[in-house]
Design a protein around this motif. Sequence first.
Motif, short mmCIF file in Angstrom:
data_model
loop_
_atom_site.label_atom_id
_atom_site.label_comp_id
_atom_site.label_asym_id
_atom_site.label_seq_id
_atom_site.Cartn_x
_atom_site.Cartn_y
_atom_site.Cartn_z
N THR A 1 64.08 130.21 78.29
CA THR A 1 62.86 129.41 78.21
C THR A 1 62.02 129.58 79.46
OG1 THR A 1 64.09 127.50 79.07
CG2 THR A 1 63.84 127.68 76.67
N ASN B 1 67.57 117.76 73.92
CA ASN B 1 67.75 119.07 73.30
C ASN B 1 69.18 119.56 73.52
OD1 ASN B 1 67.71 121.70 72.41
ND2 ASN B 1 65.81 122.25 73.44
N CYS C 1 59.08 120.48 88.86
CA CYS C 1 57.65 120.46 88.54
C CYS C 1 56.81 121.06 89.66
CB CYS C 1 57.20 119.04 88.20
SG CYS C 1 57.77 118.51 86.56
N ASN D 1 62.88 115.84 78.26
CA ASN D 1 63.27 116.03 76.87
C ASN D 1 64.32 117.15 76.73
OD1 ASN D 1 62.91 115.41 73.97
ND2 ASN D 1 62.18 117.53 73.92
N GLU D 2 64.12 118.24 77.45
CA GLU D 2 65.09 119.34 77.40
C GLU D 2 66.47 118.86 77.86
OE1 GLU D 2 64.46 123.18 76.70
OE2 GLU D 2 63.51 121.68 75.43
N GLU E 1 57.08 124.70 89.05
CA GLU E 1 56.25 125.02 87.89
C GLU E 1 54.78 125.18 88.30
OE1 GLU E 1 56.52 125.01 84.07
OE2 GLU E 1 58.36 125.90 84.85
N TRP F 1 55.07 123.45 82.62
CA TRP F 1 55.70 122.41 81.81
C TRP F 1 55.55 121.08 82.54
CZ3 TRP F 1 60.95 123.68 79.13
CH2 TRP F 1 60.80 124.78 78.28
N THR F 2 55.52 120.01 81.78
CA THR F 2 55.41 118.67 82.35
C THR F 2 56.80 118.10 82.65
OG1 THR F 2 55.56 117.59 80.19
CG2 THR F 2 53.33 118.24 80.97
N ALA G 1 58.45 117.20 79.47
CA ALA G 1 59.06 118.33 78.74
C ALA G 1 60.45 118.62 79.29
CB ALA G 1 58.17 119.56 78.84
#
Length: 155
Positions: A63, A33, A10, A28-29, A13, A21-22, A25
Motif C-alpha cells: 500500500t 482492516n 503523517c 482505519n488500516e 506522508e 493519506w490522512t 486512513a
Amino acid sequence: MKVEDIEQICLIEEESFTTPWTAGAFYNELVNNHFARYMVMEYNGEVAGYAGMWLIMDEAHVTNIAVREKFRGFKLGQRLVVELKKTAGYLGASRMTLEVRESNEIARNLYRKLGFEASGVRKGYYSDNNEDAIIMWAELGSFPQASTEGADGSE
C-alpha cells in the motif's frame, strides 16, 4: 506500527506524497482492516520510515512505503521492502505486487533490484496529476539474500 505512531507517519506522508493519506486512513488500516499489516522503522524513538501491505489469500499488495526526508539515502527504503517481503512470505503469501509512478525511476530501480518485474500499466492512476502507474510483481523469495558464505566456516 501502532496507533501512537500515526502522528509521525503523517509527517512522513506530508514530506513524501502530493496526496498524503490522512490520520483517519491510517487509523482505519490499523484498527479495522484485518488484511492490513504495517511496520515502522525507528531511530532513537523517532519513526524513520514505514511500510504497509494488504495480505489477501496468497498475495501481498504493497500500500505504501516512505522514509522520513532526513533519513533518506541510507537504503532504509530497501530494508523496508525486504522486511515486507519476508513478513509476507512468513504469513503465507507467495507473490507481492505494487504500483509505482511511471516517473519514479529511483523507486522502480529499487523494486527491480529486489526482484519485482513490470507487468502492466494503470492509466491515470494517480489523481494529483493523472500519471500512469507501473504494476510490478515479485515472487517471494526471489530477492537477493544476504550472503552467509563462510559465516560458519563453510561455503
